[in-house]
Design an enzyme around this catalytic site. Structure first.
Site, PDB file in Angstrom:
ATOM      1  N   ASP A 245      72.555 -10.494  73.831  1.00 35.00           N
ATOM      2  CA  ASP A 245      72.083  -9.767  75.060  1.00 35.00           C
ATOM      3  C   ASP A 245      71.471  -7.904  74.335  1.00 35.00           C
ATOM      4  O   ASP A 245      71.296  -8.139  73.054  1.00 35.00           O
ATOM      5  CB  ASP A 245      73.597  -9.248  75.447  1.00 35.00           C
ATOM      6  CG  ASP A 245      74.210  -9.816  76.660  1.00 35.00           C
ATOM      7  OD1 ASP A 245      72.980 -10.535  77.300  1.00 35.00           O
ATOM      8  OD2 ASP A 245      75.027  -9.934  77.498  1.00 35.00           O
TER       9      ASP A 245
ATOM     10  N   TYR B  60      68.729  -7.515  83.476  1.00 34.47           N
ATOM     11  CA  TYR B  60      69.918  -7.393  82.822  1.00 34.47           C
ATOM     12  C   TYR B  60      70.893  -6.412  83.473  1.00 34.47           C
ATOM     13  O   TYR B  60      70.442  -5.150  83.560  1.00 34.47           O
ATOM     14  CB  TYR B  60      69.660  -6.743  81.094  1.00 34.47           C
ATOM     15  CG  TYR B  60      71.048  -6.576  80.219  1.00 34.47           C
ATOM     16  CD1 TYR B  60      71.475  -8.193  80.286  1.00 34.47           C
ATOM     17  CD2 TYR B  60      71.284  -5.418  79.641  1.00 34.47           C
ATOM     18  CE1 TYR B  60      72.473  -7.963  79.616  1.00 34.47           C
ATOM     19  CE2 TYR B  60      72.277  -5.834  78.532  1.00 34.47           C
ATOM     20  CZ  TYR B  60      73.368  -6.868  78.440  1.00 34.47           C
ATOM     21  OH  TYR B  60      74.103  -6.806  77.524  1.00 34.47           O
TER      22      TYR B  60
END
Length: 572
Positions: free
Chosen positions: A58, A276
């Site tokens: 991430d 995201y």
């Protein structure tokens, strides 16, 4: 390309001990997480076969730290440019990230290490104290203790609140040829607004109005605009989903994670539908901006496209590496892909999609209208507004501000006398501040600078699972246990539960990320005071007895009533 997953962290601090070498410059001792051994040996085999390894965890501090741990465990070259990041799982984003591979950013890793170590110190030194003084199994977290305190403070405010009486006075007038009366509110004698505090006071006003003539003194027309909303950040998404969809913060984040990772869409395969989900920025990429403006023009017309777009108005540091949360492709209109989504995924995606499209549309315009009426020197006023251009409201109506709009009565003139239908008086009392809900808690923590996009939701969830806070009809209430923990924390560790101290700690972590502060400096300044406070608390604090809740079920062995206990898996 072979794509394999580490399924999150592979190394962490050990569970059985604090795992931080205090004597040796606070060096963390990392061990392989239990159960990950087999996965790691599989990954090592894959790495041996590959010409090149990319780490695509991430795009935030935690992700950077996972990449760093993987790099260690898989013995990769730390100086090789093998870290790639993307904010959306789409073909273009992934391809261009590979062209921009970089080294692991140690400042991001250190900011994460500092947070982990600070939280571990607080948890592993204060929790045993709570076990000793209240009961086993309790925990104290660095951010969760502050959040608990905020909820406790609000509870105290509500309990000590004394309601005050006030009265409202409304005048209704009949207008020729109009079915509905014109309603005006009493505002006071002179230019200043006055509050009517008692029945005696309102009765004396009514006496003054006896037989008075009501004359229109002024009529003002104007226009008001309602700005289009900013696209979602993590915290505004959590707040809005709680308000409009009644989702808990935990549920919102789980659904957003699914939309981010990808959904099977008929005819397209697996598609990452949103960017995201952990971000505190409202920035939108130029590419997405152009695409959505073209979509608005084609769908709603040129006059709906925003000429300029709002920017974030807060002055605090924002991790601007991310964009706001938006659909990866505005052409995936919610109604058209509804069949591929579960009901809740669809509702959340629709919220994100609408908000993003609305953020690039013209503001809504209202025509406003206000009348000032006078009778025996006493003033009344009536306000109304009507929508003249709906702008972004065609797509998205924010929850909180439903307009109270009276009716615009055309044809009235200044100096005209009105005929009174009736005067209405009503008694009211001031209300205490409301209990926190998950949404207002998220907002408060963000405003105070406590926690970051990824930490706020888990913090609130932890308070509820630990039973420090109970949730009823959206509202959060402190339990007896929560109160006991909060009192100990306030007495023994005032700095840890101090809002400013915690917010300051967050900005120090930001400085580690910028590379301006060494993470071990923060830790070594923090630990000695903590250790001293814990030792004092062990010696000075009294034990607190919290009785178990008695059930109405009898024990078949001894015949006494059984009690409700709470374990790691909930209540039994």
């Amino acid at each position: 390309y072979e794509v394999v997953a580490s399924n999150g962290h592979v190394r962490d601090l050990p569970k059985s001990q604090m795992g931080i070498d205090v004597e040796n410059d606070f060096e963390p001792k990392y061990i392989t997480i239990r159960g990950k051994g087999e996965l790691l040996s599989k990954l090592r085999k894959e790495v041996k076969k590959a010409d090149k390894v990319y780490l695509a965890t991430d795009p935030d501090r935690e992700g950077e730290a996972i990449s760093w741990h993987l790099s260690h465990v898989l013995k990769l070259d730390n100086d090789a440019p093998n870290r790639i990041v993307f904010n959306e799982i789409t073909k273009n984003a992934v391809k261009s990230s590979i062209k921009q591979a970089r080294k692991i950013d140690m400042n991001l890793v250190d900011a994460q290490q500092a947070r982990r170590v600070l939280d571990r110190m607080v948890g592993y030194t204060i929790s045993p104290l709570l076990w000793n003084k209240i009961k086993r199994g309790l925990s104290a977290g660095r951010v969760q203790s502050v959040a608990l305190r905020i909820i406790c403070d609000r509870e105290e405010e509500i309990n000590s609140f004394i309601p005050e009486e006030y009265w409202n006075l409304e005048a209704e007038f009949v207008l020729d040829g109009k079915k509905q009366p014109l309603v005006a509110k009493y505002i006071g004698k002179d230019k200043n607004k006055t509050t009517i505090g008692s029945e005696a006071e309102i009765n004396s006003i009514l006496d003054e109005l006896n037989g008075a003539e009501y004359v229109i003194r002024e009529i003002k027309r104007g226009e008001r605009i309602r700005k289009s909303p900013l696209p979602f950040t993590t915290s505004t998404l959590q707040q809005e989903a709680a308000k409009t969809l009644n989702f808990s913060t935990k549920k919102t984040m789980q659904l957003a994670q699914q939309l981010y990772e990808g959904i099977e869409i008929k005819g397209y395969g697996s598609v990452g539908l949103i960017t995201y989900l952990r971000t505190d920025s409202v920035r939108i990429s130029d590419e997405a901006d152009a695409a959505v403006k073209q979509f608005i023009e084609e769908t709603y017309g040129k006059e709906y496209v925003a000429s300029q777009t709002g920017s974030n108005r807060s002055g605090k540091k924002i991790q601007d590496a991310h964009e706001a949360i938006r659909p990866t492709n505005v052409q995936f209109v919610p109604s058209e892909i509804k069949d591929s989504l579960s009901r809740d995924q669809y509702r959340l995606y629709q919220l994100i999609w609408k908000r993003f499209v609305a953020s690039r549309m013209q503001p809504a315009k209202y025509e406003t209208f206000s009348i000032g009426i006078e009778a025996n020197g006493l003033r009344f006023s009536s306000n109304a507004s009507r929508l003249v251009f709906d702008g972004f409201l065609t797509v998205y109506t924010p929850e909180e501000e439903e307009e109270e709009s009276g009716i615009i009565f055309d044809g009235l003139k200044e100096g005209e006398e009105l005929s009174l239908l009736q005067l209405k008086k009503s008694q009211h009392f001031t209300q205490p501040p409301p209990h926190y809900t998950e949404a207002s808690m998220v907002k408060t923590l963000e405003e105070l600078g406590i926690g970051r996009p990824s930490t706020i939701a888990p913090t609130i969830t932890t308070l509820i699972t630990r039973r420090y806070v109970a949730k009823e009809n959206k509202n959060l209430y402190v339990t007896e246990l929560g109160e006991a923990v909060n009192n100990i924390m306030k007495t023994a560790f005032p700095s840890i539960v101090d809002v400013n101290f915690t917010a300051n700690m967050e900005s120090l972590l930001d400085c580690v990320e910028d590379g301006t502060v060494n993470w071990k400096t923060i830790v070594s300044n923090f630990y000695p005071d903590l250790e001293e406070a814990v030792n004092n608390a062990h010696n000075e604090l009294e034990k607190i007895q919290i009785e178990d809740e008695v059930s109405d079920e009898k024990c078949q062995l001894c015949g006494r009533y059984m009690v409700i206990k709470y374990g790691p898996h909930g209540k039994f």
